[in-house]
Design an enzyme around this catalytic site. Structure first.
Site, short mmCIF file in Angstrom:
data_model
loop_
_atom_site.label_atom_id
_atom_site.label_comp_id
_atom_site.label_asym_id
_atom_site.label_seq_id
_atom_site.Cartn_x
_atom_site.Cartn_y
_atom_site.Cartn_z
N ALA A 115 6.50 -0.99 3.29
CA ALA A 115 5.37 -1.36 4.14
C ALA A 115 5.77 -1.57 5.58
CB ALA A 115 4.71 -2.63 3.60
N CYS A 116 6.98 -2.07 5.81
CA CYS A 116 7.27 -2.56 7.15
C CYS A 116 8.72 -2.32 7.53
CB CYS A 116 6.94 -4.04 7.25
SG CYS A 116 7.53 -5.03 5.86
N GLY B 49 -4.53 -7.93 2.69
CA GLY B 49 -5.93 -7.63 2.98
C GLY B 49 -6.53 -6.57 2.10
N ASN C 288 7.93 -7.84 10.97
CA ASN C 288 6.99 -6.76 10.70
C ASN C 288 5.65 -7.05 11.39
OD1 ASN C 288 6.26 -8.91 8.92
ND2 ASN C 288 5.16 -7.45 7.66
N PRO C 289 4.66 -6.14 11.33
CA PRO C 289 3.43 -6.33 12.11
C PRO C 289 2.67 -7.62 11.86
CG PRO C 289 3.60 -4.05 11.46
CD PRO C 289 4.73 -4.77 10.77
N CYS C 290 2.71 -8.15 10.65
CA CYS C 290 1.95 -9.38 10.38
C CYS C 290 2.80 -10.62 10.32
CB CYS C 290 1.18 -9.21 9.08
SG CYS C 290 -0.14 -7.99 9.19
N GLY D 23 4.46 0.31 8.83
CA GLY D 23 4.21 -0.38 10.09
C GLY D 23 5.53 -0.78 10.72
N GLU E 207 5.29 -11.70 8.32
CA GLU E 207 5.80 -12.36 7.11
C GLU E 207 7.23 -11.98 6.74
OE1 GLU E 207 3.65 -8.70 5.40
OE2 GLU E 207 3.48 -10.04 7.12
N SER F 84 0.79 -1.23 0.00
CA SER F 84 0.00 0.00 0.00
C SER F 84 0.82 1.29 0.00
CB SER F 84 -0.96 -0.01 1.18
OG SER F 84 -2.02 -0.92 0.96
#
Length: 569
Positions: free
Chosen positions: A86-87, A415, A268-270, A115, A272, A71
């Site tokens: 992103a991260c 997502g 990172n936040p998720c 993030g 991966e 994003s």
């Protein structure tokens, strides 16, 4: 250009398309893809490439919805901000200066659209004596609350609230407080939390041994607990709230591409992308549902898209506006990228393969092996053209082929970009055939009715008004009188046994350079024993992390079913 769906347009208008200083839209989806393509192709000038030709190829790649970057790239490329990653992972030391420097850096990253991930295990435990002041320490959880409060007040890029990963290692003296912190539903709302788990801890659980909680500074044993007591607390809280997940630190370290640069202790936040301090990762995902040709995967077309996508992501590293000089230095030293997929569930439906089947697992391995292999070939070709990543000579690849990127693949949750691409997210099964995303984009409700499932039902000659009503009300066809062959293809997330979720994650992890973000969605009646077996099996499968979510354990965005009134309007 492929047309975008109504939901995609809503998302794009809310967060991605540019506006003037009065808030009026000045961009449409086609212009967005041209803006991003032109901005990322600028890197070709540095290496003697054909910028105009590359920009055209990047535009066609994205506008076809076969590939989308993360994003921040879509939001910021070609703008003054130009923060594309992103991260990020930031270090947290055991001093106020270190902690508040990191807090400031995190705020700047969230403001730019990124993030952040942190491991708080270096912070001394709660009530530890502070000789300089004569007081006592407040402990890592108290500082996590500070980070959370900061995140609450800073939207990512001014468009969405920031996201964090908070990790505490399993031998930290405050681990018991950390495990249960989110039983208070108002606590750490902007954090995913995971226990940093070692193989030694898992073996201690198996053998019902005592476990030492160790002061991170003095290395003194502060307390002894039964490993199973900690384990039971982890499981109980995961059942109750969905947190904590688990990050398997030794599994991550076994594939650390640059071990001489230090041990990886955060993601990172998720989850991966395992990253060193001050590393960032640029992600992008291929919509594999668009590569079905004559009831097979079109590997020739997929190969072209993989190579172009790797080039795109490597260009992002060059064109990125880095928030901190430490981040720019570390990112360019290792040049990690994470190419993944979305649309896996829809691909399987198109091929007539049930998600819960050995055939799906075998195809997942085949597909990700192909993507990972081709991504590395593309990275090698870029290394020949542009030079390898700076840390290559001391990496695990030094005796093999040169690579431009220390990592090439990662499976992100996708997502939002999956909504833009109008496909199923990541490697997840369909959440439901019809569902609602509630309280998103400023309180809106987005309704999603899966068109690939509807196409299947129409092709089988079984779609009807009554079946449509069932889908809209229930979100599933599993309890209808449809043939088993059809029902098995359209099983949704909660209807698929946990072992199939895990085996899909393991199949893709086997051929992924970074990690796989995957949530094991469970029905409300799942037990604590179910979650315990999932976490143990995830470790045995050599996964790098695992999270679960039991339906209804806390408020959620996605809910099964959609009223006909909403869908028709």
């Amino acid at each position: 250009m492929n047309p975008v769906s109504e939901n995609a347009l809503t998302v794009l208008q809310s967060r991605y398309l540019l506006r003037d200083d009065k808030g009026v839209l000045t961009e449409q989806p086609e212009a967005l893809f041209r803006r991003v393509a032109d901005a990322i192709a600028q890197a070709e000038d540095k290496f003697g490439g054909d910028r105009k030709k590359t920009a055209k190829e990047f535009f066609e790649l994205m506008s076809s919805l076969k590939f989308l970057p993360n994003s921040p790239t879509l939001m910021n490329a070609g703008t003054v901000r130009q923060q594309l990653s992103a991260c990020f992972v930031l270090p947290v030391g055991d001093s106020l200066i270190s902690i508040f420097d990191t807090l400031k850096h995190a705020a700047l990253i969230h403001q730019s659209g990124g993030g952040t991930g942190f491991n708080f295990s270096k912070i001394r435990p709660k009530n530890d004596f502070l000789p300089d002041s004569g007081g006592t320490a407040s402990g890592p959880v108290s500082f996590m609350e500070l980070f959370d409060a900061s995140t609450e007040r800073i939207k990512q890029g001014g468009k969405r609230r920031g996201a964090n990963m908070g990790i505490l290692n399993c031998d930290h003296p405050d681990i018991e407080q950390f495990i249960s912190v989110k039983k208070d539903t108002s606590a750490l709302r902007n954090f995913n939390i995971s226990v940093g788990v070692t193989d030694a801890f898992m073996h201690a659980i198996e053998k019902d041994l005592e476990w030492n909680l160790i002061h991170p500074g003095t290395k003194e044993v502060m307390k002894k607990v039964r490993a199973k007591e900690l384990w039971n607390a982890i499981i109980d809280n995961a059942w109750t709230t969905g947190d904590p997940g688990m990050i398997f630190l030794d599994s991550i370290e076994r594939t650390n591409p640059t071990p001489k640069q230090g041990r990886i202790e955060s993601t990172n936040p998720c989850g991966e992308v395992p990253l060193l301090p001050y590393e960032a990762c640029n992600l992008g995902s291929i919509n594999v549902s668009l590569f079905v040709k004559e009831n097979k995967i079109d590997y020739d077309e997929l190969k072209k898209v993989i190579h172009l996508s790797v080039r795109f992501l490597d260009n992002v590293i060059e064109e990125n506006n880095y928030i901190l000089p430490q981040i720019e230095e570390t990112v360019k030293h290792n040049r990690k990228i994470g190419l993944g997929i979305m649309g896996w569930a829809e691909l399987l439906i198109k091929l007539g393969i049930p998600y819960a089947s050995e055939k799906a697992i075998a195809l997942g391995e085949e597909l990700m092996n192909f993507i990972n292999t081709q991504a590395k070939i593309a990275s090698h070709e870029l290394a020949e053209e542009r030079g390898p990543f700076e840390g290559w000579a001391k990496s695990i690849f030094r005796n093999t082929a040169t690579l431009r990127n220390a990592t090439c693949t990662a499976i992100a949750p996708t997502g939002t970009i999956a909504v833009i691409a109008n496909t199923s997210p990541s490697i997840e099964p369909l959440f439901a055939l019809a569902f609602r995303r509630e309280n998103v984009l400023g309180g809106k409700t987005l309704v999603d009715v899966n068109e690939v499932a509807k196409d299947l039902l129409r092709s089988k000659g079984v779609y009807s008004d009554s079946l449509e009503k069932t889908i809209l009300e229930k979100g599933t066809v599993s309890k209808t009188d449809l043939p088993e062959e059809i029902r098995s293809l359209l099983l949704t997330s909660h209807e698929i046994a946990p072992q199939w979720h895990l085996r899909h994650q393991a199949a893709f992890q086997k051929f992924t350079g970074n990690a796989v973000s995957k949530t094991i969605n469970l029905p409300n009646n799942a037990t604590r024993e179910d979650i315990a077996s999932i976490y143990i099996e995830a470790w045995k499968l050599n996964l790098k992390g695992i999270t679960v979510f039991r339906d209804g354990c806390k408020p959620q965005v996605m809910n099964t079913g959609a009223s006909c009134e909403i869908c028709v309007s």
